[in-house]
Design a protein around this motif. Sequence first.
Motif, PDB file in Angstrom:
ATOM      1  N   LYS A 361       0.846  -1.213   0.000  1.00  0.00           N
ATOM      2  CA  LYS A 361       0.000   0.000   0.000  1.00  0.00           C
ATOM      3  C   LYS A 361       0.877   1.258   0.000  1.00  0.00           C
ATOM      4  O   LYS A 361       0.537   2.257  -0.626  1.00  0.00           O
ATOM      5  CB  LYS A 361      -0.915   0.013   1.226  1.00  0.00           C
ATOM      6  CG  LYS A 361      -2.102  -0.918   1.073  1.00  0.00           C
ATOM      7  CD  LYS A 361      -3.044  -0.786   2.266  1.00  0.00           C
ATOM      8  CE  LYS A 361      -4.142  -1.816   2.184  1.00  0.00           C
ATOM      9  NZ  LYS A 361      -4.745  -2.094   3.487  1.00  0.00           N
ATOM     10  N   ALA A 364       2.048   1.775  -3.547  1.00  0.00           N
ATOM     11  CA  ALA A 364       0.947   2.262  -4.387  1.00  0.00           C
ATOM     12  C   ALA A 364       0.654   3.735  -4.081  1.00  0.00           C
ATOM     13  O   ALA A 364       0.440   4.545  -4.988  1.00  0.00           O
ATOM     14  CB  ALA A 364      -0.295   1.410  -4.161  1.00  0.00           C
ATOM     15  N   SER A 365       0.696   4.079  -2.799  1.00  0.00           N
ATOM     16  CA  SER A 365       0.403   5.457  -2.402  1.00  0.00           C
ATOM     17  C   SER A 365       1.435   6.428  -2.987  1.00  0.00           C
ATOM     18  O   SER A 365       1.083   7.481  -3.533  1.00  0.00           O
ATOM     19  CB  SER A 365       0.391   5.541  -0.868  1.00  0.00           C
ATOM     20  OG  SER A 365       0.504   6.867  -0.448  1.00  0.00           O
ATOM     21  N   HIS A 367       3.265   6.027  -5.612  1.00  0.00           N
ATOM     22  CA  HIS A 367       3.089   6.117  -7.069  1.00  0.00           C
ATOM     23  C   HIS A 367       1.906   7.013  -7.422  1.00  0.00           C
ATOM     24  O   HIS A 367       1.970   7.814  -8.342  1.00  0.00           O
ATOM     25  CB  HIS A 367       2.901   4.724  -7.666  1.00  0.00           C
ATOM     26  CG  HIS A 367       4.201   3.976  -7.744  1.00  0.00           C
ATOM     27  ND1 HIS A 367       4.379   2.834  -8.480  1.00  0.00           N
ATOM     28  CD2 HIS A 367       5.400   4.224  -7.160  1.00  0.00           C
ATOM     29  CE1 HIS A 367       5.624   2.416  -8.350  1.00  0.00           C
ATOM     30  NE2 HIS A 367       6.262   3.241  -7.549  1.00  0.00           N
ATOM     31  N   GLN A 368       0.844   6.866  -6.641  1.00  0.00           N
ATOM     32  CA  GLN A 368      -0.352   7.677  -6.883  1.00  0.00           C
ATOM     33  C   GLN A 368      -0.043   9.165  -6.693  1.00  0.00           C
ATOM     34  O   GLN A 368      -0.413   9.986  -7.520  1.00  0.00           O
ATOM     35  CB  GLN A 368      -1.428   7.274  -5.879  1.00  0.00           C
ATOM     36  CG  GLN A 368      -2.794   7.133  -6.498  1.00  0.00           C
ATOM     37  CD  GLN A 368      -3.668   6.302  -5.571  1.00  0.00           C
ATOM     38  OE1 GLN A 368      -3.532   6.421  -4.340  1.00  0.00           O
ATOM     39  NE2 GLN A 368      -4.535   5.501  -6.112  1.00  0.00           N
ATOM     40  N   HIS A 369       0.666   9.486  -5.608  1.00  0.00           N
ATOM     41  CA  HIS A 369       1.012  10.880  -5.353  1.00  0.00           C
ATOM     42  C   HIS A 369       1.947  11.417  -6.443  1.00  0.00           C
ATOM     43  O   HIS A 369       1.825  12.562  -6.855  1.00  0.00           O
ATOM     44  CB  HIS A 369       1.651  11.033  -3.973  1.00  0.00           C
ATOM     45  CG  HIS A 369       0.653  10.977  -2.862  1.00  0.00           C
ATOM     46  ND1 HIS A 369      -0.174  12.027  -2.563  1.00  0.00           N
ATOM     47  CD2 HIS A 369       0.329   9.977  -2.008  1.00  0.00           C
ATOM     48  CE1 HIS A 369      -0.968  11.678  -1.550  1.00  0.00           C
ATOM     49  NE2 HIS A 369      -0.683  10.435  -1.201  1.00  0.00           N
ATOM     50  N   LEU A 371       2.042  10.425  -9.553  1.00  0.00           N
ATOM     51  CA  LEU A 371       1.238  10.619 -10.766  1.00  0.00           C
ATOM     52  C   LEU A 371       0.472  11.934 -10.703  1.00  0.00           C
ATOM     53  O   LEU A 371       0.377  12.669 -11.694  1.00  0.00           O
ATOM     54  CB  LEU A 371       0.214   9.482 -10.895  1.00  0.00           C
ATOM     55  CG  LEU A 371       0.686   8.218 -11.640  1.00  0.00           C
ATOM     56  CD1 LEU A 371      -0.440   7.209 -11.704  1.00  0.00           C
ATOM     57  CD2 LEU A 371       1.173   8.579 -13.037  1.00  0.00           C
ATOM     58  N   ALA A 372      -0.039  12.235  -9.502  1.00  0.00           N
ATOM     59  CA  ALA A 372      -0.830  13.451  -9.326  1.00  0.00           C
ATOM     60  C   ALA A 372      -0.002  14.702  -9.592  1.00  0.00           C
ATOM     61  O   ALA A 372      -0.541  15.769  -9.883  1.00  0.00           O
ATOM     62  CB  ALA A 372      -1.398  13.494  -7.914  1.00  0.00           C
ATOM     63  N   HIS A 373       1.329  14.575  -9.518  1.00  0.00           N
ATOM     64  CA  HIS A 373       2.196  15.742  -9.708  1.00  0.00           C
ATOM     65  C   HIS A 373       2.798  15.821 -11.100  1.00  0.00           C
ATOM     66  O   HIS A 373       3.640  16.663 -11.358  1.00  0.00           O
ATOM     67  CB  HIS A 373       3.308  15.748  -8.644  1.00  0.00           C
ATOM     68  CG  HIS A 373       2.789  16.084  -7.284  1.00  0.00           C
ATOM     69  ND1 HIS A 373       2.458  17.356  -6.919  1.00  0.00           N
ATOM     70  CD2 HIS A 373       2.513  15.303  -6.218  1.00  0.00           C
ATOM     71  CE1 HIS A 373       2.007  17.343  -5.678  1.00  0.00           C
ATOM     72  NE2 HIS A 373       2.027  16.108  -5.233  1.00  0.00           N
TER      73      HIS A 373
END
Length: 374
Positions: A361, A364-365, A367-369, A371-373
């Motif tokens: 997790k 994944a977190s 990577h998600q953050h 991507l958001a940038h």
Amino acid sequence: MILILSENTDVVSEEYRQLLETLSALPGIKHRVHHVAGAERGVTEIYLIGNTKALEVEDMRSLPCVDKVVRVSQEYRVLGRHKGDDRPSYFDYKGVRFGQDTLHVFAGLCAVDTPEHVEMMLRALRDAGQVCTRMGAYKPRTSPYAFQGHGKDCLPYVFELAGKYGIKVIAMEVTHETHVDEIRAALAQTGDPTGVMLQIGTRNTQNFELLKAVGRQREFPVLIKRGFGITLDESLNAAEYLASEGNQRVVFGLRGMKTNMGDPHRNLVDFSHVPVVRRLTRMPVCVDPSHSVGSRSVGPDGILDVMHVTAQGVLAGANMVLVDFHPVPSKALVDGPQALLLSELAMFLDDVRLAREAYLKRVASVHQHALAHT
Ligand code: PEP
Ligand code: MN
């Protein structure tokens, strides 16, 4: 510089002969051929040693049979993770994959004592769905008068029982190259019922002749422990000894550092180096919480220190956990005080699962953050 040849390269072909001829003619450059056994197919890699700065990556890529070229960016030539290096960081052994993306628990006896205890341990592992274990037959001991392990005498029953309970890989320390021959002979004698991952203990991390001998054989993968009183760089170079002799199926083990700064633990836990080893090399990383902590101490939350540090290693991305259990720790001949009980196995494995889920997790977190940038 490493030349990775195309998968279908035939080492008796004209193209391959031409490649070697070209390499031999390069001034000030020596080459060394490594055949890497893969799950389906083998890969041939050629290491260029010497003044490779003068070589252009594009020129080397255009040579016959060459698929990819990796410029070695730091000193762990074979096991290091070099810039632009996308070679796989896993190997398969006895149907079990060891890599920087996998996690396996090797719970078992620090030292084999009786066939009854071996069987109780292996039955508990089978019932818990485990296929790996640790079983010490050759024990390096501080005192010459202490129990040194049953050696080759216990191997036949250990291997037979492992086969009976579906164990595929046993981590087993060797302290001399003749032990590898004894293990090979006992496996053959019992009909190869299981596999062995040879372990180089922390006291032998810089036993270079042992490393060379274990590195020369390709049959068994190797778990090499970090030396407890040397730098990480020195220990990674020790792992490189194995690979430079030809055996690249190497797992690197952290087990704590010897200093009283770690008191009251037996060693100062060094699992913060899990991501460091994964970044610098392509080796799967093992943590050994038992030899780090050295006791069955429990925190005020009811969680054993051995479980706390295991979770720290797994949360940091560890790929293997080597941990001491014993059916009757008071009767263990080596390291009883740090052994967990068979009745604690399910709890231990649940805790490892929780930590692994949390690690995945976390990845994944992040990577998600990221991507958001973008
Ligand atoms: C062991 O794993 O049994 C052992 C002796 O470990 P280390 O070499 O880390 O002390
Ligand atoms: Mn031990």
